[in-house]
Scaffold this active site. Sequence first.
Site, short mmCIF file in Angstrom:
data_model
loop_
_atom_site.label_atom_id
_atom_site.label_comp_id
_atom_site.label_asym_id
_atom_site.label_seq_id
_atom_site.Cartn_x
_atom_site.Cartn_y
_atom_site.Cartn_z
N ALA A 1 0.92 -1.25 0.21
CA ALA A 1 0.05 -0.11 0.04
C ALA A 1 0.83 1.24 0.06
O ALA A 1 2.17 1.13 -0.15
CB ALA A 1 -0.90 -0.04 1.09
N ASN A 2 0.33 2.36 0.11
CA ASN A 2 1.09 3.51 0.20
C ASN A 2 0.34 4.75 1.26
O ASN A 2 -0.92 4.29 1.58
CB ASN A 2 1.45 4.23 -1.04
CG ASN A 2 0.30 4.41 -1.68
OD1 ASN A 2 -0.59 5.57 -1.47
ND2 ASN A 2 0.06 4.01 -3.03
#
Length: 397
Positions: A205-206
Amino acid sequence: MLAGKRIVLGVTGGIAAYKAVEVCRRLVDGGAHVVPVMTAGAEHFIGRTTLSALASEPVQTSLWNEASPIPHTRLGQSADLVLVAPATARLLGAYAAGLSTDLLSNTLLATRAPVVVCPAMHTEMWEHPAVQANIATLRSRGVHIVEPESGRLAGGDLGHGRLAAPETIVAKVLEVLGAGPMAGLTVVVSAGGTREPIDAVRVIANRSSGKQGYAIAAEAAARGARVTLVSTVELPVPHGVEVRAVETAAQMQASLGELAPTADVVVMAAAVADFRPVAAADGKIKKDQGVPQIILEPTPDILTGLGAAKPAGQVLVGFAAETSDLVANARGKLERKQLDLMVANDVSAPGVGFQHDTNAVTLLRADGSATTVALTDKRSIAKAVLDTVCEIRATTT
Ligand code: C5P
């Protein structure tokens, strides 16, 4: 945008009546001729003078005006729209039942113009089956309801029933009248960071919160556009915006592939993963199986695909989150991806970009011009982005 529109603004007796003053001011600022009507209850909460001073003519309260013996039919007949904000349970009941109990309910029964009703009351009252039945009845007759929001109510209680924000109410009026500066335009916005599965429970994810994309969607809707938000995050859905939930870059690409070809404006605010695991493991990778080797592959560059397939007249906007050489890197991406506008932000600067409520950007246009927007809230950034989009449209369409 509301020039020449005659709007009857009905104000009923709830604590939220003070917010009607702000709604009135915004409508008048937008060019509308606002005819204010207050119920007897409303006068317990705000003074006539306040509303009379801000509206286009003095407040009316009574059916029994000797100078003009039939104001109830006149007001309704001459209106382009009747707005009631706030609307109490009593007003909703009278309107649903067809009872003419005062000048406002009279006007509502006498009009053929579109009607926008913005209820506000305590949660218990809002949830009462009688009130909900009245709402359902009004909705079935084509009355536009701006749902109350959750938040602090009079007396300090928290709950559902607070009057919608003035900007939400005005956005609804613009939408119903087809009068916003972006009315008739279809806008597609992507928001949030993609999540690429490693196994059944883990993802790459970010840090993108999605807040900037949501702010752009909300602002576009407030300007009267038809807005679809392709989102990986769950934030409160802005009024008038349709959300398509996605998780991965592939899902976002599929959704945008469907929506972008018919959009007038596409804003790619999402932080799309650049790499994803070649294959997600079935089930959960177990710790005792040793350190896994996760093989990555590039994700499709969605924006490059949208740039290559861009229909004539569409304005395509990208975001570039950079930590160095902001303008040079962002301009390179603008050119490679065939964009009309690149919103560049230096995410290493304090208060900028991911997860913050604030942002600072440089707006780079395909014609080579650049404008900087100093640190401000994300809604103000959204306004600057959409102002630029509208300028670009004005020069190209
Ligand atoms: O090249 P870079 O990833 O920095 O470009 C950022 C812009 O490209 C953003 O608008 C982002 O939404 C978009 N993008 C994309 N697909 C990717 C990666 C980025 O559409 N796989």
